[in-house]
Design a protein around this motif. Structure first.
Motif, PDB file in Angstrom:
ATOM      1  N   HIS A 143       0.812  -1.226   0.000  1.00  0.00           N
ATOM      2  CA  HIS A 143       0.000   0.000   0.000  1.00  0.00           C
ATOM      3  C   HIS A 143       0.840   1.268   0.000  1.00  0.00           C
ATOM      4  CE1 HIS A 143      -2.802  -3.066   1.630  1.00  0.00           C
ATOM      5  NE2 HIS A 143      -3.704  -2.368   0.944  1.00  0.00           N
ATOM      6  N   SER A 144       2.170   1.133   0.009  1.00  0.00           N
ATOM      7  CA  SER A 144       3.016   2.316   0.013  1.00  0.00           C
ATOM      8  C   SER A 144       3.156   2.878  -1.396  1.00  0.00           C
ATOM      9  CB  SER A 144       4.398   1.967   0.574  1.00  0.00           C
ATOM     10  OG  SER A 144       5.250   3.085   0.512  1.00  0.00           O
ATOM     11  N   THR A 145       3.013   4.192  -1.521  1.00  0.00           N
ATOM     12  CA  THR A 145       3.114   4.843  -2.832  1.00  0.00           C
ATOM     13  C   THR A 145       4.546   5.250  -3.165  1.00  0.00           C
ATOM     14  OG1 THR A 145       2.631   6.981  -1.809  1.00  0.00           O
ATOM     15  CG2 THR A 145       0.766   5.725  -2.665  1.00  0.00           C
ATOM     16  N   THR A 146       5.419   5.247  -2.183  1.00  0.00           N
ATOM     17  CA  THR A 146       6.788   5.708  -2.416  1.00  0.00           C
ATOM     18  C   THR A 146       7.715   4.578  -2.821  1.00  0.00           C
ATOM     19  OG1 THR A 146       7.315   5.427  -0.076  1.00  0.00           O
ATOM     20  CG2 THR A 146       6.527   7.596  -0.784  1.00  0.00           C
ATOM     21  N   HIS A 147       7.302   3.329  -2.636  1.00  0.00           N
ATOM     22  CA  HIS A 147       8.150   2.195  -2.989  1.00  0.00           C
ATOM     23  C   HIS A 147       7.797   1.730  -4.403  1.00  0.00           C
ATOM     24  CE1 HIS A 147       8.634   2.170   1.379  1.00  0.00           C
ATOM     25  NE2 HIS A 147       9.782   1.562   1.142  1.00  0.00           N
ATOM     26  N   ALA A 148       8.576   2.229  -5.360  1.00  0.00           N
ATOM     27  CA  ALA A 148       8.312   1.869  -6.760  1.00  0.00           C
ATOM     28  C   ALA A 148       8.856   0.489  -7.094  1.00  0.00           C
ATOM     29  CB  ALA A 148       8.935   2.908  -7.695  1.00  0.00           C
ATOM     30  N   VAL A 149       9.861   0.027  -6.317  1.00  0.00           N
ATOM     31  CA  VAL A 149      10.481  -1.263  -6.598  1.00  0.00           C
ATOM     32  C   VAL A 149       9.620  -2.375  -6.017  1.00  0.00           C
ATOM     33  CG1 VAL A 149      12.541  -2.667  -6.287  1.00  0.00           C
ATOM     34  CG2 VAL A 149      12.742  -0.180  -6.547  1.00  0.00           C
ATOM     35  N   ALA A 150       9.347  -3.354  -6.822  1.00  0.00           N
ATOM     36  CA  ALA A 150       8.569  -4.509  -6.372  1.00  0.00           C
ATOM     37  C   ALA A 150       9.528  -5.616  -5.962  1.00  0.00           C
ATOM     38  CB  ALA A 150       7.636  -4.990  -7.481  1.00  0.00           C
ATOM     39  N   TYR A 151       9.378  -6.085  -4.750  1.00  0.00           N
ATOM     40  CA  TYR A 151      10.238  -7.143  -4.238  1.00  0.00           C
ATOM     41  C   TYR A 151       9.527  -8.474  -4.424  1.00  0.00           C
ATOM     42  CZ  TYR A 151      12.901  -3.327  -2.159  1.00  0.00           C
ATOM     43  OH  TYR A 151      13.645  -2.187  -1.969  1.00  0.00           O
ATOM     44  N   SER A 152       9.812  -9.080  -5.570  1.00  0.00           N
ATOM     45  CA  SER A 152       9.153 -10.358  -5.881  1.00  0.00           C
ATOM     46  C   SER A 152       9.633 -11.469  -4.969  1.00  0.00           C
ATOM     47  CB  SER A 152       9.413 -10.726  -7.345  1.00  0.00           C
ATOM     48  OG  SER A 152      10.814 -10.831  -7.600  1.00  0.00           O
ATOM     49  N   GLN A 153      10.794 -11.303  -4.352  1.00  0.00           N
ATOM     50  CA  GLN A 153      11.321 -12.359  -3.481  1.00  0.00           C
ATOM     51  C   GLN A 153      10.403 -12.642  -2.297  1.00  0.00           C
ATOM     52  OE1 GLN A 153      12.987  -9.709  -4.498  1.00  0.00           O
ATOM     53  NE2 GLN A 153      14.950 -10.312  -5.433  1.00  0.00           N
ATOM     54  N   LEU A 154       9.610 -11.635  -1.887  1.00  0.00           N
ATOM     55  CA  LEU A 154       8.743 -11.838  -0.734  1.00  0.00           C
ATOM     56  C   LEU A 154       7.622 -12.831  -1.018  1.00  0.00           C
ATOM     57  CD1 LEU A 154       8.435  -8.173   0.631  1.00  0.00           C
ATOM     58  CD2 LEU A 154      10.018  -9.975   1.303  1.00  0.00           C
ATOM     59  N   ASP A 155       7.405 -13.129  -2.277  1.00  0.00           N
ATOM     60  CA  ASP A 155       6.413 -14.141  -2.653  1.00  0.00           C
ATOM     61  C   ASP A 155       7.055 -15.394  -3.216  1.00  0.00           C
ATOM     62  OD1 ASP A 155       4.165 -12.513  -1.976  1.00  0.00           O
ATOM     63  OD2 ASP A 155       4.498 -11.368  -3.825  1.00  0.00           O
ATOM     64  N   ASP A 156       8.383 -15.436  -3.199  1.00  0.00           N
ATOM     65  CA  ASP A 156       9.114 -16.588  -3.719  1.00  0.00           C
ATOM     66  C   ASP A 156       9.329 -17.590  -2.582  1.00  0.00           C
ATOM     67  OD1 ASP A 156      10.811 -18.420  -4.842  1.00  0.00           O
ATOM     68  OD2 ASP A 156      12.299 -16.971  -5.551  1.00  0.00           O
ATOM     69  N   GLY A 157       8.776 -18.793  -2.732  1.00  0.00           N
ATOM     70  CA  GLY A 157       8.863 -19.799  -1.682  1.00  0.00           C
ATOM     71  C   GLY A 157      10.288 -20.197  -1.362  1.00  0.00           C
ATOM     72  N   GLN A 158      11.147 -20.315  -2.377  1.00  0.00           N
ATOM     73  CA  GLN A 158      12.530 -20.727  -2.139  1.00  0.00           C
ATOM     74  C   GLN A 158      13.298 -19.655  -1.373  1.00  0.00           C
ATOM     75  OE1 GLN A 158      13.963 -23.765  -2.803  1.00  0.00           O
ATOM     76  NE2 GLN A 158      15.620 -22.891  -1.585  1.00  0.00           N
ATOM     77  N   TRP A 159      13.072 -18.385  -1.752  1.00  0.00           N
ATOM     78  CA  TRP A 159      13.761 -17.298  -1.055  1.00  0.00           C
ATOM     79  C   TRP A 159      13.321 -17.226   0.407  1.00  0.00           C
ATOM     80  CZ3 TRP A 159      12.742 -12.812   1.603  1.00  0.00           C
ATOM     81  CH2 TRP A 159      13.812 -11.912   1.743  1.00  0.00           C
ATOM     82  N   LEU A 160      12.037 -17.407   0.661  1.00  0.00           N
ATOM     83  CA  LEU A 160      11.540 -17.384   2.030  1.00  0.00           C
ATOM     84  C   LEU A 160      12.083 -18.552   2.842  1.00  0.00           C
ATOM     85  CD1 LEU A 160       7.817 -16.385   1.347  1.00  0.00           C
ATOM     86  CD2 LEU A 160       9.631 -14.942   2.290  1.00  0.00           C
ATOM     87  N   THR A 161      12.249 -19.707   2.186  1.00  0.00           N
ATOM     88  CA  THR A 161      12.843 -20.857   2.881  1.00  0.00           C
ATOM     89  C   THR A 161      14.301 -20.583   3.211  1.00  0.00           C
ATOM     90  OG1 THR A 161      11.344 -22.321   1.648  1.00  0.00           O
ATOM     91  CG2 THR A 161      13.215 -23.349   2.768  1.00  0.00           C
ATOM     92  N   ASP A 162      15.006 -19.967   2.267  1.00  0.00           N
ATOM     93  CA  ASP A 162      16.403 -19.598   2.533  1.00  0.00           C
ATOM     94  C   ASP A 162      16.492 -18.615   3.695  1.00  0.00           C
ATOM     95  OD1 ASP A 162      17.096 -21.196   0.429  1.00  0.00           O
ATOM     96  OD2 ASP A 162      17.416 -19.555  -0.991  1.00  0.00           O
ATOM     97  N   LEU A 163      15.568 -17.646   3.734  1.00  0.00           N
ATOM     98  CA  LEU A 163      15.538 -16.668   4.824  1.00  0.00           C
ATOM     99  C   LEU A 163      15.320 -17.363   6.167  1.00  0.00           C
ATOM    100  CD1 LEU A 163      15.393 -13.732   5.904  1.00  0.00           C
ATOM    101  CD2 LEU A 163      12.932 -13.783   5.387  1.00  0.00           C
ATOM    102  N   ALA A 164      14.397 -18.304   6.209  1.00  0.00           N
ATOM    103  CA  ALA A 164      14.125 -19.023   7.458  1.00  0.00           C
ATOM    104  C   ALA A 164      15.334 -19.864   7.875  1.00  0.00           C
ATOM    105  CB  ALA A 164      12.887 -19.898   7.292  1.00  0.00           C
ATOM    106  N   PHE A 165      15.982 -20.513   6.902  1.00  0.00           N
ATOM    107  CA  PHE A 165      17.173 -21.319   7.218  1.00  0.00           C
ATOM    108  C   PHE A 165      18.291 -20.438   7.768  1.00  0.00           C
ATOM    109  CE2 PHE A 165      21.385 -22.645   5.667  1.00  0.00           C
ATOM    110  CZ  PHE A 165      21.512 -23.857   6.330  1.00  0.00           C
ATOM    111  N   LEU A 166      18.540 -19.291   7.119  1.00  0.00           N
ATOM    112  CA  LEU A 166      19.590 -18.384   7.572  1.00  0.00           C
ATOM    113  C   LEU A 166      19.288 -17.850   8.968  1.00  0.00           C
ATOM    114  CD1 LEU A 166      22.228 -16.993   6.760  1.00  0.00           C
ATOM    115  CD2 LEU A 166      20.872 -15.139   5.773  1.00  0.00           C
ATOM    116  N   THR A 167      18.018 -17.589   9.252  1.00  0.00           N
ATOM    117  CA  THR A 167      17.632 -17.116  10.581  1.00  0.00           C
ATOM    118  C   THR A 167      17.920 -18.168  11.643  1.00  0.00           C
ATOM    119  OG1 THR A 167      15.881 -15.757   9.602  1.00  0.00           O
ATOM    120  CG2 THR A 167      15.738 -16.211  11.966  1.00  0.00           C
TER     121      THR A 167
END
Length: 619
Positions: free
Chosen positions: A365-389
């Motif tokens: 909902h932010s109007t100032t963030h023009a960059v779309a972060y597709s990684q936040l919907d990428d299952g593999q990236w989210l799994t990597d984030l959880a593993f690194l955490t």
């Protein structure tokens, strides 16, 4: 020429108080009736004075009567009251001086400015006006508070004097200890002056150890190994530090410290002033470097970009905080990661993962963030984030376990070995797709509906790379570990042919003597029955110096070893508060005095300091 006759010494007798109305005060015999002083407490002198000047008292107050005893007591009280007129102001001024020393130490302990003494006094007077309102001696209490000397200049002098007293106590302990180790680290203060911090760990004859700040030395120019060496040797010459007692030096991994030819440690080993000593890299620094082997840059880069984009602008940060408060989240802000903070990556990732739903909603909902972060919907990236955490949290747990004052190197080696065993267990579980040790990754896969998914071999490779790095970096402690294990369990099945040469080599002892003492010790029935072994316990203090000189020396040396430069790192945190941007004019000497008072476990001798000061009331 005949020898001069020795002067006869006369002593005052208590019965002369009742017989002649005299008492002994300030090295003189004083008449209780007229307060005349007789220099020599001779019976004839006192009797002559009493019968000549106060003959009437002999008849009015008969000898050995209760009336005379009561009169003598009354006259003694009157004399004490007269003398108190002169001594009370002196005692009051001394009490005010001691109080000012105590308050100054509290200010230094709390890392406050010298001029805060005036604030303390003002607040104390305001509080006294209410606290002692119903006290009959309120005026005396308020007067005593007003007499405390707490001006900026006075507090400065008090801190200097107390620092000198503590430094003298430290010097006495250094002279009394049997061996010591040093740890070195260097950092810059608020005005970019490099400060070399040195801590000492001393071990005494009863096997007790004490850790204290030895000194902090300013480096005005370059911070090369030769500069550090020259500065430290100048301090050694000035303080007469007994370097022959040195056992080990612990440093960080900076080239100026550990360089092979021009590093500080290398120059120390080349110098004839130094004995043979151990040197090794701080365990906590090595553990942190092992954690950096994790190769998941794509995860960290994206997470950091998102966190910085939210926190970079004041408006965005306020809006994000408002969203978190409205949603009832457990946290109200994102954290940032910095490499110089040991625990920041793990805490940053855990906070980011916990706030991930709110972050996605905010970015949508932010109007100032023009960059779309597709990684936040990428299952593999989210799994990597959880593993690194999960992995960074486990590394943080080890880091916290290694931190703290009084940590023995044997305990730190044990913690590292236990962590390596845990890594092997994690590796075997990952290979079996068992995620009980990875709660965040297990929860993420469950959210994605992948209960029984085959995990990528990349995760196992990451764990294997960390394990290999731990094995490589901690090879320096391979020679220390078996000796520490023997000192903890000397009555276990010991291979004397193996352990005796290791002990002799590590601490430059006679191998045959060590071997004979180990054989004697392992068959000593009395020692087996009397104590439980342990490096930090009292067991090694039971060994007789004449019977086990080499093993006692080994235990002393091992007890003196530092495992890390944690004390230096924590001292720099105190230094940043003491010499902040608001106190940039603080001199190096005053910085050293404040830091010593803030960190030392010694207590200044207030009475001695007050006696050496001019005890006057505050202006």
């Amino acid at each position: 020429m005949s020898e001069a006759k020795k002067a006869k010494t006369y002593h005052f007798h208590r019965e002369w108080e009742d017989d002649y109305f005299f008492t002994f005060s300030n090295s003189k015999s004083v008449c209780l009736i007229c307060n005349a002083a007789v220099a020599i407490p001779k019976k004839g002198n006192l009797e002559r004075h009493f019968l000549t000047v106060h003959k009437k008292y002999a008849s009015d107050f008969p000898a050995r009567s209760a009336l005379r005893t009561e009169k003598v007591s009354e006259l003694k009280r009157q004399l004490a009251a007269k003398q108190a007129v002169f001594t009370r102001p002196v005692n009051k001024s001394k009490a005010a001086t001691v109080a000012s020393y105590r308050v100054s130490r509290v200010l230094a302990k709390r890392k406050k400015s010298f001029k805060d003494g005036e604030v303390f006094k003002e607040a104390f007077l305001e509080a006294a006006d209410t606290l002692f309102a119903d006290f009959k001696n309120k005026k005396e209490i308020v007067s005593s508070i007003e007499d405390m000397q707490l001006s900026r200049n006075t507090v400065t002098r008090r801190c200097e004097a107390m620092s000198g007293d503590i430094e003298q106590q430290l010097q006495n302990d250094i002279d009394a200890c049997l061996c010591f180790s040093l740890q070195f680290d260097e950092s810059t203060d608020a005005v970019d002056v490099a400060q070399l911090c040195v801590f000492i760990r001393m071990v005494f004859g009863d096997m007790t150890a004490k850790e204290e700040l030895l000194t902090i030395l300013p480096l005005k120019g370059h911070t090369r190994g030769s500069d550090i060496f020259d500065t430290f040797m100048e301090f050694v010459s000035k303080s007469n530090l007994p370097l022959f007692k040195l056992t080990s030096i612990t440093t960080d991994g900076a080239p100026s410290m550990v360089g092979r030819t021009a590093g500080f440690v290398a120059l120390c080993k080349l110098s004839e002033s130094f004995p043979d000593f151990l040197s090794y890299h701080c365990i906590i620094h090595q553990q942190q470097l092992c954690g950096k082997i994790l190769n998941m840059k794509d995860v960290m880069d994206v997470a950091m970009k998102i966190a910085c984009s939210v926190r970079a602008r004041s408006l965005q940060r306020r809006l994000f905080r408002a969203q978190l408060e409205e949603a009832g989240a457990d946290h109200t802000d994102l954290l940032l990661h910095t490499d110089v903070r040991w625990l920041s990556r793990g805490r940053f990732l855990e906070r980011f993962l916990e706030l991930l739903p709110e972050i996605k909603e905010f970015l949508k909902h932010s109007t100032t963030h023009a960059v779309a972060y597709s990684q936040l919907d990428d299952g593999q990236w989210l799994t990597d984030l959880a593993f690194l955490t999960d992995v960074t949290n486990k590394i943080n747990d080890l880091n916290l376990e290694l931190q703290g004052k009084g940590k023995h190197i044997a305990n730190m080696i044990s913690s590292v070995n236990a962590f390596k065993t845990k890594l092997r267990l994690l590796l075997s579980r990952l290979q079996r797709c068992d995620l009980r040790s990875f709660p965040h990754m297990e929860a993420e896969l469950r959210r994605q509906g992948k209960e029984s998914v085959e995990l990528s071999d990349a995760y196992a490779q990451q764990i294997q790379s960390i394990l290999s790095e731990f094995e490589r970096r901690f090879a320096d402690f391979a020679s220390i570990e078996p000796v520490a294990q023997f000192l903890c369990f000397p009555f276990a099945n010991v291979d004397v042919d193996c352990i005796a040469p290791q002990i002799a080599t590590l601490f430059s002892l006679d191998g045959s003597a060590v071997e004979n003492e180990i054989l004697t010790l392992t068959n000593d029935i009395e020692l087996k029955a009397r104590a439980t072994p342990g490096i930090s316990g009292e067991f090694w203090n039971l060994l007789l110096e004449e019977k086990y000189p080499s093993l006692r020396q080994c235990a002393l040396n091992m007890s003196s070893l530092f495992g890390s430069t944690y004390l230096c790192e924590s001292a720099f945190s105190h230094m940043k508060i003491i010499k902040s941007k608001y106190r940039t004019t603080l001199t190096d000497d005053h910085l050293a005095a404040c830091l010593r008072l803030a960190l030392s476990s010694y207590r200044p001798d207030y009475e001695k300091l007050a006696d050496s000061s001019q005890c006057q009331k505050s202006h």
